[in-house]
Every structure is written in structure tokens, then in C-alpha cells.
Design an enzyme around this catalytic site. Sequence first.
Site, short mmCIF file in Angstrom:
data_model
loop_
_atom_site.label_atom_id
_atom_site.label_comp_id
_atom_site.label_asym_id
_atom_site.label_seq_id
_atom_site.Cartn_x
_atom_site.Cartn_y
_atom_site.Cartn_z
N GLY A 86 0.80 -1.23 0.00
CA GLY A 86 0.00 0.00 0.00
C GLY A 86 0.83 1.28 0.00
O GLY A 86 0.27 2.37 0.11
N ASP A 125 6.61 -2.41 -10.91
CA ASP A 125 6.03 -1.90 -9.65
C ASP A 125 6.53 -2.60 -8.40
O ASP A 125 6.14 -2.22 -7.30
CB ASP A 125 4.50 -1.88 -9.70
CG ASP A 125 3.86 -3.23 -9.48
OD1 ASP A 125 4.52 -4.25 -9.71
OD2 ASP A 125 2.69 -3.26 -9.07
N1 LIG Z 1 0.99 9.10 -2.02
C1 LIG Z 1 -0.29 8.71 -1.95
N2 LIG Z 1 -1.20 9.58 -1.53
C2 LIG Z 1 -2.50 9.23 -1.44
N3 LIG Z 1 -2.99 8.02 -1.76
C3 LIG Z 1 -2.12 7.12 -2.19
C4 LIG Z 1 -0.73 7.42 -2.32
N4 LIG Z 1 -0.10 6.32 -2.77
C5 LIG Z 1 -1.07 5.38 -2.91
N5 LIG Z 1 -2.27 5.86 -2.59
C6 LIG Z 1 -3.52 5.10 -2.59
O1 LIG Z 1 -3.30 4.00 -1.71
C7 LIG Z 1 -3.78 2.80 -2.26
C8 LIG Z 1 -2.62 1.82 -2.44
O2 LIG Z 1 -1.77 2.30 -3.47
P1 LIG Z 1 -1.01 1.30 -4.47
O3 LIG Z 1 -0.39 2.15 -5.52
O4 LIG Z 1 -1.92 0.21 -4.90
O5 LIG Z 1 0.12 0.73 -3.48
P2 LIG Z 1 1.13 -0.49 -3.65
O6 LIG Z 1 1.22 -0.82 -5.11
O7 LIG Z 1 2.41 0.01 -3.08
O8 LIG Z 1 0.57 -1.61 -2.84
C9 LIG Z 1 -4.50 3.17 -3.54
O9 LIG Z 1 -5.86 3.32 -3.24
C10 LIG Z 1 -3.86 4.49 -3.93
O10 LIG Z 1 -4.77 5.29 -4.64
N1 LIG Z 2 4.03 -13.32 1.26
C1 LIG Z 2 4.27 -12.47 0.25
N2 LIG Z 2 3.34 -11.55 -0.05
C2 LIG Z 2 3.61 -10.72 -1.06
C3 LIG Z 2 4.79 -10.76 -1.80
N3 LIG Z 2 4.75 -9.78 -2.74
C4 LIG Z 2 3.57 -9.17 -2.58
N4 LIG Z 2 2.89 -9.73 -1.58
C5 LIG Z 2 1.51 -9.41 -1.15
C6 LIG Z 2 1.38 -8.20 -0.32
C7 LIG Z 2 0.06 -7.64 -0.74
O1 LIG Z 2 -0.99 -8.26 -0.01
C8 LIG Z 2 -0.09 -8.05 -2.20
C9 LIG Z 2 0.29 -7.01 -3.21
O2 LIG Z 2 1.42 -6.27 -2.78
P1 LIG Z 2 1.46 -4.67 -2.95
O3 LIG Z 2 2.64 -4.22 -2.13
O4 LIG Z 2 1.64 -4.41 -4.40
O5 LIG Z 2 0.17 -4.13 -2.46
O6 LIG Z 2 0.77 -9.17 -2.34
C10 LIG Z 2 5.74 -11.74 -1.48
O7 LIG Z 2 6.81 -11.86 -2.11
N5 LIG Z 2 5.44 -12.57 -0.46
#
Ligand SMILES: Nc1ncnc2c1ncn2[C@@H]1O[C@H](COP(=O)(O)OP(=O)(O)O)[C@@H](O)[C@H]1O
Ligand SMILES: Nc1nc2c(ncn2[C@H]2C[C@H](O)[C@@H](COP(=O)(O)O)O2)c(=O)[nH]1
Length: 214
Positions: free
Chosen positions: A11, A78
Site C-alpha cells: 500500500g 512496480d
Molecule cells: N501518495 C499517496 N497519496 C494518497 N494516496 C495514495 C498514495 N499512494 C497510494 N495511494 C492510494 O493508496 C492505495 C494503495 O496504493 P497502491 O499504488 O496500490 O500501493 P502499492 O502498489 O504500493 O501496494 C491506492 O488506493 C492508492 O490510490
Molecule cells: N508473502 C508475500 N506476499 C507478497 C509478496 N509480494 C507481494 N505480496 C503481497 C502483499 C500484498 O498483499 C499483495 C500485493 O502487494 P502490494 O505491495 O503491491 O500491495 O501481495 C511476497 O513476495 N510474499
Amino acid sequence: MTVLVLSGAIGAGKSSLTGMIAKELGTKAFYESVDDNPVLPLFYADPSKYAFLLQIYFLNTRFHSIKAALQDDNNVLDRSIYEDALFFQMNADMGRANQTEVAIYKDLLGNMMEELKGMPKKNPDLLVHIDVSYDTMIKRITKRGRSYEQIQTDPSLVDYYHRLLDYYDPWYKNYQYSPKIRIDGDRYDFVENPKDREIVMGQIKDKLHEMGKI
Ligand SMILES: Nc1ncnc2c1ncn2[C@@H]1O[C@H](COP(=O)(O)OP(=O)(O)O)[C@@H](O)[C@H]1O
Ligand SMILES: Nc1nc2c(ncn2[C@H]2C[C@H](O)[C@@H](COP(=O)(O)O)O2)c(=O)[nH]1
């Protein structure tokens, strides 16, 4: 050819920033498999049973993306493959994988990393790491709304997320596969606030400029 990879906790904003970078720099974006990942909901329901399978699943899908991304284009991914070991080590430390699974996983990861050495580009050009506090992480996880990631659904995730942040600190400090830049994810709301987005994109572009990549 320039390859950027994002890193950061769940997140943190990796996928969001990946899309923005791709748009701004005219590069291709590669996203990790989440919504189409059949193992992820199983893992959150029963981590001890599925930690190993999930790790193999992610390693495999990430390797597919990396092979495509490290060829001869401008790309942004990503999440980095270098974070895979962080996740699995943490889950193993929590007793969710046995020694045999850890040994097999480490051997497989090492084997795959060897393969990367034969690619036209061996490492990314730049790691863009998004740093977030626990509170920000939870806010963003709540905003995104995947049910199996919510602390209200599973209170044991409070500990899981705190631990994850603790593992990320030394991981980022020790990362040395490429130049790196840290984005303050608590300070900059690059999703909702155009000014913040401009500042963050400026930081990334300044770094690429300093490196002679743009
Ligand atoms: N800098 C930020 N400010 C506000 N909202 C954000 C920011 N970065 C991410 N979000 C929101 O938080 C949530 C998670 O972002 P995401 O890009 O899916 O994170 P990740 O890929 O690191 O898991 C989404 O709903 C996104 O719109
Ligand atoms: N146990 C693991 N979980 C993982 C790994 N890479 C991602 N993740 C999980 C964490 C989140 O629930 C979801 C997507 O990740 P984001 O950071 O993109 O929100 O997948 C892993 O290597 N091991």
C-alpha cells in the site's frame, strides 16, 4: 534503455507511482500479479499452509516480467525481485515455512538471479523506494479495500504489517544493485495532489538527470 523498479511496503503507492512514471517518461509499466493471483487470498486465510506456494508464485510471475523488462526497452516495474527474499525471510521467521522450504526457495532464487546476469541489462538503472509509516500504510490499505488485507478482518495483520516495515528499513539501507532514491510517502500525496505529484516526479527526474539517463 532505462529500467526503473519500485519498492516499498504493502500500500506504499508503488503501483500508483509506476503508472505515473510510465506516463511521464513514456515508458512501459509492468505490474505484479495481484487481482489475478489465485494464491494470495489463500495465503491470507492460512499463511502457514500457503507461504511457500505464494512465494514461488510471485517469484515465477516476477521473473516473467523481469525477463521482458530487462530486454531493450524503457520500462518501469512496480516491485523489485530483491524484495521477494525479504517477504519470505519474514514469513519463515514467523514460523510459516520450514527449513526445507527456505533452502529450496533460496536455491531457486539464487539460480534465477544467475540467469539475470545473462540479460542485456543485469540490474535496474534506478530503485525508487517509497517510505511509509504504519499509519499511512494502513490508511492506503483501507483506501484500496482488498478485503483479505484489512486489519478489521484479521487483527493479526497489525503485527504482520509492523514487522514488514521493520524488515524494510535494513533492506533499503543494504540494497546495492543500483542507484536508489527514497520518496517520502507520508509527506507526498502524489495520487490526489497534483503539486505533490510534480515534486515527486521532479525528484525522480533530477536523479535520472544526475545519472545521465535523461
Ligand atoms: N501518495 C499517496 N497519496 C494518497 N494516496 C495514495 C498514495 N499512494 C497510494 N495511494 C492510494 O493508496 C492505495 C494503495 O496504493 P497502491 O499504488 O496500490 O500501493 P502499492 O502498489 O504500493 O501496494 C491506492 O488506493 C492508492 O490510490
Ligand atoms: N508473502 C508475500 N506476499 C507478497 C509478496 N509480494 C507481494 N505480496 C503481497 C502483499 C500484498 O498483499 C499483495 C500485493 O502487494 P502490494 O505491495 O503491491 O500491495 O501481495 C511476497 O513476495 N510474499
